[in-house]
Design a protein around this motif. Structure first.
Motif, PDB file in Angstrom:
ATOM      1  N   ARG A  31       0.723  -1.088   0.084  1.00 59.04           N
ATOM      2  CA  ARG A  31       0.028  -0.020   0.218  1.00 59.04           C
ATOM      3  C   ARG A  31       0.863   1.423   0.011  1.00 59.04           C
ATOM      4  O   ARG A  31       1.665   1.256   1.035  1.00 59.04           O
ATOM      5  N   ARG A  34      -0.985   4.214   3.692  1.00 62.88           N
ATOM      6  CA  ARG A  34      -1.750   3.275   4.738  1.00 62.88           C
ATOM      7  C   ARG A  34      -3.200   3.546   4.730  1.00 62.88           C
ATOM      8  O   ARG A  34      -3.999   2.588   4.859  1.00 62.88           O
ATOM      9  N   ARG A  37      -6.660   2.152   1.246  1.00 59.36           N
ATOM     10  CA  ARG A  37      -6.619   0.363   1.287  1.00 59.36           C
ATOM     11  C   ARG A  37      -6.933  -0.075  -0.392  1.00 59.36           C
ATOM     12  O   ARG A  37      -7.495  -0.647  -0.625  1.00 59.36           O
TER      13      ARG A  37
END
Length: 133
Positions: A31, A34, A37
């Motif tokens: 990712r 963070r 998603r």
């Protein structure tokens, strides 16, 4: 659908090899942000470049994408949702200061790697986070 590879596909591996050959080092399947998603296929953290390898069918390639005749409404909705999610991902990453680079599965891996390298070098030049050969 469950038998379709979602990571380490042929084009992904070929692209990563070409990037490595060009002297680039990266993270795989991470990712970029963070709070977002969404996982990128290749991530260049310091340069803030996220690379996504998109399949022609699954992401509605304008050149090679096809619309199935069987269960057509379902597939059209599925592919359009994927395209909308891709656009949303690009927008959300841009808001966080990241550049999204999209590579189609039909692209030549060497040419795509050159395009990614140019983006990474440009971003590193702007931020002064190192240089590549």
């Amino acid at each position: 659908m469950s038998r379709q590879r979602s990571r380490d596909t042929g084009i992904e591996v070929a692209l990563r090899r070409a990037l490595h050959r060009l002297g680039l080092r990266y993270r795989v399947h991470r990712r970029p942000v963070r709070a977002v998603r969404r996982e990128a296929d290749v991530v260049f953290g310091p340069a803030r470049v996220a690379v996504f390898v998109d399949g022609c069918f699954w992401h509605g390639c304008p050149e090679h994408g096809t619309w199935p005749k069987r269960n057509g409404d379902f597939w059209r909705a599925k592919i359009e949702a994927n395209r909308a999610r891709d656009a949303n991902t690009d927008q959300r990453l841009a808001e966080e200061g990241w550049l999204s680079v999209r590579v189609w599965e039909h692209e030549d891996p060497t040419e795509a790697a050159d395009r990614v390298r140019a983006a990474v070098l440009e971003r590193r030049g702007a931020g002064g986070a190192g240089r590549l050969p």
